[in-house]
Enzyme design. Structure first.
Site, mmCIF file in Angstrom:
data_model
loop_
_atom_site.group_PDB
_atom_site.id
_atom_site.type_symbol
_atom_site.label_atom_id
_atom_site.label_comp_id
_atom_site.label_asym_id
_atom_site.label_seq_id
_atom_site.Cartn_x
_atom_site.Cartn_y
_atom_site.Cartn_z
ATOM 1 C CB SER A 167 -46.269 -7.728 8.796
ATOM 2 O OG SER A 167 -47.269 -6.789 9.081
ATOM 3 C CD GLU A 205 -54.762 -11.100 0.109
ATOM 4 O OE1 GLU A 205 -54.362 -12.277 -0.036
ATOM 5 O OE2 GLU A 205 -54.968 -10.575 1.212
ATOM 6 N NE ARG A 206 -49.304 -8.088 -0.796
ATOM 7 C CZ ARG A 206 -48.187 -8.667 -0.378
ATOM 8 N NH1 ARG A 206 -47.161 -8.829 -1.218
ATOM 9 N NH2 ARG A 206 -48.085 -9.100 0.862
ATOM 10 C CD GLN A 216 -63.010 18.791 6.491
ATOM 11 O OE1 GLN A 216 -62.906 17.897 7.341
ATOM 12 N NE2 GLN A 216 -63.114 20.071 6.825
HETATM 13 C C1 FAD Z 1 -60.744 -7.189 8.704
HETATM 14 C C2 FAD Z 1 -59.527 -8.027 8.476
HETATM 15 C C3 FAD Z 1 -59.586 -9.074 7.563
HETATM 16 C C4 FAD Z 1 -58.461 -9.888 7.364
HETATM 17 N N1 FAD Z 1 -58.584 -10.989 6.558
HETATM 18 C C5 FAD Z 1 -57.559 -11.908 6.544
HETATM 19 C C6 FAD Z 1 -57.719 -13.170 5.882
HETATM 20 O O1 FAD Z 1 -58.754 -13.446 5.265
HETATM 21 N N2 FAD Z 1 -56.696 -14.047 5.951
HETATM 22 C C7 FAD Z 1 -55.526 -13.799 6.607
HETATM 23 O O2 FAD Z 1 -54.651 -14.647 6.635
HETATM 24 N N3 FAD Z 1 -55.354 -12.606 7.238
HETATM 25 C C8 FAD Z 1 -56.328 -11.661 7.227
HETATM 26 N N4 FAD Z 1 -56.180 -10.468 7.899
HETATM 27 C C9 FAD Z 1 -54.916 -10.200 8.574
HETATM 28 C C10 FAD Z 1 -54.096 -9.113 7.918
HETATM 29 O O3 FAD Z 1 -53.546 -9.574 6.702
HETATM 30 C C11 FAD Z 1 -53.037 -8.676 8.940
HETATM 31 O O4 FAD Z 1 -53.715 -7.914 9.916
HETATM 32 C C12 FAD Z 1 -51.896 -7.904 8.327
HETATM 33 O O5 FAD Z 1 -51.096 -8.773 7.563
HETATM 34 C C13 FAD Z 1 -51.012 -7.230 9.389
HETATM 35 O O6 FAD Z 1 -50.630 -8.130 10.369
HETATM 36 P P1 FAD Z 1 -50.834 -7.760 11.929
HETATM 37 O O7 FAD Z 1 -52.219 -7.311 12.115
HETATM 38 O O8 FAD Z 1 -50.331 -8.897 12.724
HETATM 39 O O9 FAD Z 1 -49.894 -6.499 12.138
HETATM 40 P P2 FAD Z 1 -48.330 -6.526 12.512
HETATM 41 O O10 FAD Z 1 -47.607 -7.476 11.647
HETATM 42 O O11 FAD Z 1 -48.200 -6.676 13.975
HETATM 43 O O12 FAD Z 1 -47.928 -5.046 12.087
HETATM 44 C C14 FAD Z 1 -48.495 -3.914 12.751
HETATM 45 C C15 FAD Z 1 -48.081 -2.670 12.017
HETATM 46 O O13 FAD Z 1 -46.670 -2.531 12.092
HETATM 47 C C16 FAD Z 1 -46.145 -1.964 10.910
HETATM 48 N N5 FAD Z 1 -45.163 -2.896 10.337
HETATM 49 C C17 FAD Z 1 -45.241 -4.238 10.220
HETATM 50 N N6 FAD Z 1 -44.140 -4.744 9.643
HETATM 51 C C18 FAD Z 1 -43.312 -3.689 9.417
HETATM 52 C C19 FAD Z 1 -42.020 -3.543 8.835
HETATM 53 N N7 FAD Z 1 -41.358 -4.605 8.360
HETATM 54 N N8 FAD Z 1 -41.502 -2.293 8.749
HETATM 55 C C20 FAD Z 1 -42.171 -1.230 9.197
HETATM 56 N N9 FAD Z 1 -43.405 -1.302 9.752
HETATM 57 C C21 FAD Z 1 -43.966 -2.509 9.854
HETATM 58 C C22 FAD Z 1 -47.350 -1.742 9.979
HETATM 59 O O14 FAD Z 1 -47.797 -0.412 10.127
HETATM 60 C C23 FAD Z 1 -48.402 -2.697 10.512
HETATM 61 O O15 FAD Z 1 -49.738 -2.264 10.235
HETATM 62 C C24 FAD Z 1 -57.267 -9.614 8.058
HETATM 63 C C25 FAD Z 1 -57.212 -8.534 8.947
HETATM 64 C C26 FAD Z 1 -58.322 -7.769 9.179
HETATM 65 C C27 FAD Z 1 -58.243 -6.668 10.199
#
Ligand code: FAD
Length: 388
Positions: free
Chosen positions: A141, A253-254, A347
């Protein structure tokens, strides 16, 4: 009484986009649905699928005509995303839209003539597949926290060290858009740049293919860069502007996530309406229970709102307006509504909805990632709050 549920076509689509929708819908029925289960089992989509879609012009609809694209606007991405999602195979839709709308678009937007000439025609034709590499093991994130380092060399090239994770199309892709820190002294977001990396570059390793909860037909990789030497012309756009480029492409993307949510909701609701009309319980179809009809009508109403916001955002993007607030709302609202819809539909399928491989079961698994990837709901709501 209609026998199925389907959204009305938005009135403002022009004839070209209506034709695109019809053609993609036919392609999905003939070329994706019959093979989707096999690709889910294989964990891979055949390159031939990219080539076929490329030959029809659907992979480069947003890219410039001079480089093999269609020169269309954001509405085209929405139509493509919705129709691919209606296949009920989220893995296929994600692999294709990461290629068409989230990775190669960096080259289309800010590549030099030589970069566009080298990469865009092959990408539009589906001969080469794109991936976008931002996320790292310790920076998801928080994009500004990424640590992959690119150091300029005496010959003008770059030496890259670091790693990326969760990269869609990362295992079988060809063209990788990689974000790396080029100025370690610049604060957070300021010292990041983008590079184009070809598959097979020495020092570039595809370290792992992840086994996932959903999107099983799309490949997701962990990547390592160890003393990877890139030529000077691998730099994409201006040095130090990578964070801004990533954020700007995130808008598409979004938007596409909104379209995927809209298309998946439509497919899930349509299939569930059919199911409850024929499924008998307590001496009559489930549809005859008012609570069941109400639930479906409520889900359909929320899905229609997601769709309306998706089209509004596309229209705003095509008008060149600032859409960060609306697109962030869409990403949060669309992905969260999708969870409610797919689980509500599951469901109503009863035990059948829990059996691996039924479309509603797969849609529930595939949809789960959409509240996390490309900006988690919490992060999106912060973007909205900042603009209130
Ligand atoms: C199947 C898959 C495909 C993907 N494809 C790509 C790709 O092609 N390219 C690429 O670059 N990335 C890709 N991603 C990565 C994806 O964009 C990240 O998983 C996502 O941005 C979240 O980062 P993280 O997993 O490190 O979660 P973290 O940043 O560790 O966050 C974990 C959780 O904490 C919470 N959180 C985070 N920040 C905050 C905040 N500021 N305030 C409150 N809550 C918060 C949210 O609930 C979040 O889900 C992919 C991921 C998956 C699983």
């Amino acid at each position: 009484m209609p026998t199925s549920f389907e959204f009305n076509e938005p009135g403002f689509l022009d004839d070209d986009l209506r034709m695109v929708r019809e053609q993609v819908r036919r392609f999905v029925a003939e070329e994706i649905v019959p093979h989707g289960d096999a690709w889910e089992a294989a964990g891979e989509i055949p390159r031939e699928l990219f080539r076929k879609l490329g030959a029809l012009g659907f992979l480069g609809m947003r890219h410039p005509v001079d480089y093999g694209g269609g020169g269309l606007g954001a509405m085209a991405s929405v139509v493509l995303g919705e129709e691919l999602a209606r296949s009920t195979y989220g893995g296929v839709a994600s692999a294709l839209t990461v290629h068409s709308d989230m990775s190669i678009s960096h080259i289309a937007h800010r590549g030099t003539h030589a970069q566009k000439q080298k990469y865009l025609p092959a990408a539009c034709a589906g001969e080469k597949v794109g991936a976008v590499c931002v996320t790292e093991p310790n920076a998801g994130s928080d994009v500004a926290g990424l640590k992959t380092r690119a150091v300029r060399q005496a010959d003008g090239g770059w030496l890259v060290n670091g790693s990326k994770t969760f990269i869609t199309n990362g295992v079988y892709g060809d063209i990788y858009i990689v974000a790396a820190r080029t100025d370690p002294d610049a604060k957070g977001s300021r010292g990041i740049s983008l590079f184009i990396v070809d598959r097979g570059t020495p020092g570039f390793t595809i370290a792992r293919k992840f086994d996932k909860h959903g999107w099983r037909s799309s490949d997701t990789a962990e990547l390592f860069f160890e003393d990877m030497h890139l030529p000077a012309d691998a730099l994409l756009g201006e040095e130090g502007k990578g964070f801004y480029y990533i954020m700007s492409t995130f808008q598409t993307e979004r938007l596409v996530v909104g379209a995927l949510a809209s298309g998946t909701c439509a497919a899930a609701i349509e299939q569930t309406v059919e199911y409850v009309r024929q499924r008998q319980a307590f001496g009559k179809p489930l549809w005859d229970q008012q609570v069941v009809r109400n639930k479906l009508a409520w889900m359909a109403s929320k899905a229609a709102a997601v769709r309306a916001l998706t089209y509004q955002c596309a229209q705003m993007i095509d008008e060149g307006r600032d859409t960060v607030r609306e697109v962030s709302m869409l990403k949060a609202f669309g992905a969260e509504t999708l969870q409610e819809v797919v689980h509500g539909c599951l469901q109503l399928h009863g035990g059948t909805g829990f059996i691996i491989g039924t479309p509603v079961e797969r849609m529930a698994r595939d949809s789960r990632i959409l509240t996390i990837g490309g900006g988690a709901t919490e992060v999106m709501l912060e973007e909205v709050a900042k603009r209130m």
